[in-house]
Design a protein around this motif. Structure first.
Motif, PDB file in Angstrom:
ATOM      1  N   GLU A 175       0.914  -1.162  -0.034  1.00 44.54           N
ATOM      2  CA  GLU A 175       0.159   0.018   0.075  1.00 44.54           C
ATOM      3  C   GLU A 175       0.774   1.256   0.036  1.00 44.54           C
ATOM      4  N   LYS A 176       0.178   2.303  -0.819  1.00 48.82           N
ATOM      5  CA  LYS A 176       0.910   3.549  -0.703  1.00 48.82           C
ATOM      6  C   LYS A 176      -0.216   4.459  -0.458  1.00 48.82           C
ATOM      7  N   GLY A 177      -0.103   5.635   0.361  1.00 44.62           N
ATOM      8  CA  GLY A 177      -1.199   6.723   0.510  1.00 44.62           C
ATOM      9  C   GLY A 177      -1.541   7.742  -0.632  1.00 44.62           C
ATOM     10  N   SER A 178      -0.154   8.025  -1.407  1.00 38.41           N
ATOM     11  CA  SER A 178      -0.160   8.920  -2.261  1.00 38.41           C
ATOM     12  C   SER A 178       0.806   8.746  -3.331  1.00 38.41           C
ATOM     13  N   VAL A 179       0.630   8.100  -4.411  1.00 36.00           N
ATOM     14  CA  VAL A 179       1.570   7.612  -5.429  1.00 36.00           C
ATOM     15  C   VAL A 179       1.881   8.884  -6.364  1.00 36.00           C
ATOM     16  N   GLN A 180       3.158   8.558  -6.922  1.00 34.23           N
ATOM     17  CA  GLN A 180       3.773   9.756  -7.578  1.00 34.23           C
ATOM     18  C   GLN A 180       4.143   9.008  -8.982  1.00 34.23           C
ATOM     19  N   VAL A 181       4.166   9.960 -10.001  1.00 37.03           N
ATOM     20  CA  VAL A 181       4.521   9.532 -11.387  1.00 37.03           C
ATOM     21  C   VAL A 181       5.879   8.645 -11.151  1.00 37.03           C
ATOM     22  N   SER A 182       6.824   9.072 -10.389  1.00 33.62           N
ATOM     23  CA  SER A 182       8.190   8.163 -10.319  1.00 33.62           C
ATOM     24  C   SER A 182       8.112   6.895  -9.771  1.00 33.62           C
ATOM     25  N   ASP A 183       6.897   6.458  -8.963  1.00 31.79           N
ATOM     26  CA  ASP A 183       6.471   5.157  -8.541  1.00 31.79           C
ATOM     27  C   ASP A 183       6.079   4.207  -9.781  1.00 31.79           C
TER      28      ASP A 183
END
Lengths: 112, 114
Positions: free
Chosen positions: B76-84
């Motif tokens: 899980e991740k609360g707030s993904v970024q383009v770099s993910d």
């Protein structure tokens, strides 16, 4: 600290040719492994070694040979390449005991 | 034998969305569980790990909890970024005797858009 290095990065072979994929690590890890990565199948273990002079088969060993004469090096040999061996090959090393494995950058092999 | 099942991708999310990638496993004994990440054109890197039940692994905003009762290790991740944007692999390791081998899931491709 180079970690795990692999050569070559890319290779094209004709059916029946032989070649060796090189793998070296400088972390003094006892355990080293070779995996192949194919689309939709994740990574599958080919061969592994628990120390110099000791190797064993993994899930998909057919068509591949390995040897481990030193702690640092773990080459993978294809004796007679087949199109089914077209894949990306990753070498990895670990201290063992469920510890993380460190992966090399991979070798992309195409067999025509 | 050991096996890992993870959700099929690709998963496409907008930046800042919440991410869950499901992973369940079958193993004998008490495995260690891992999430590895593969960025385009690169090898695999360890993202996080957990070595016993109820352990939580975390790194770079990602988390996963080792649930023995449900044999799961969801990422899980609360707030993904383009770099993910990458391919994520769930894996397990059983230290059988002197060997230490990884069993991987098939990987889940994550694409994050602006």
């Amino acid at each position: 600290n180079a970690g795990v290095t692999q050569t070559p990065k890319f290779q094209v072979l004709k059916t029946g040719q032989s070649m060796t994929l090189q793998c070296a690590q400088d972390m003094n890890h006892e355990y080293m492994s070779w995996y192949r990565q194919d689309p939709g199948m994740g990574l599958r273990l080919i061969h592994y070694s628990v120390g110099a002079g000791i190797t064993d088969q993994g899930e998909v060993p057919n068509g591949y040979n390995v040897s481990r004469s030193t702690t640092e090096d773990f080459p993978l040999r294809l004796l007679s390449a087949a199109p089914s061996q077209t894949s990306v090959y990753f070498c990895a090393s670990t201290r063992g005991g469920g510890d993380e494995q460190y992966f090399g950058p991979g070798t992309r092999l195409t067999v025509t | 034998g050991n096996s890992v099942t993870q959700m099929e991708g690709p998963v496409t999310l907008s930046e800042e969305a919440f991410l869950t990638i499901n992973c369940t496993y079958t193993a004998t004994g008490y495995p260690s569980l891992f999430w590895y990440v593969q960025y385009p054109g690169e090898g695999l890197q360890l993202l996080l790990k957990a070595t016993k039940a109820d352990d939580k692994g975390s790194n770079k905003g990602f988390e996963a909890t080792y649930r023995k009762e449900t044999t799961s290790f969801h990422l899980e991740k609360g707030s993904v970024q383009v770099s993910d944007s990458a391919v994520y692999f769930c894996a397990l390791s059983t230290n059988t005797g002197t060997a230490s081998k990884l069993t991987f899931g098939t990987g889940t491709r994550l694409q994050v858009t602006l």
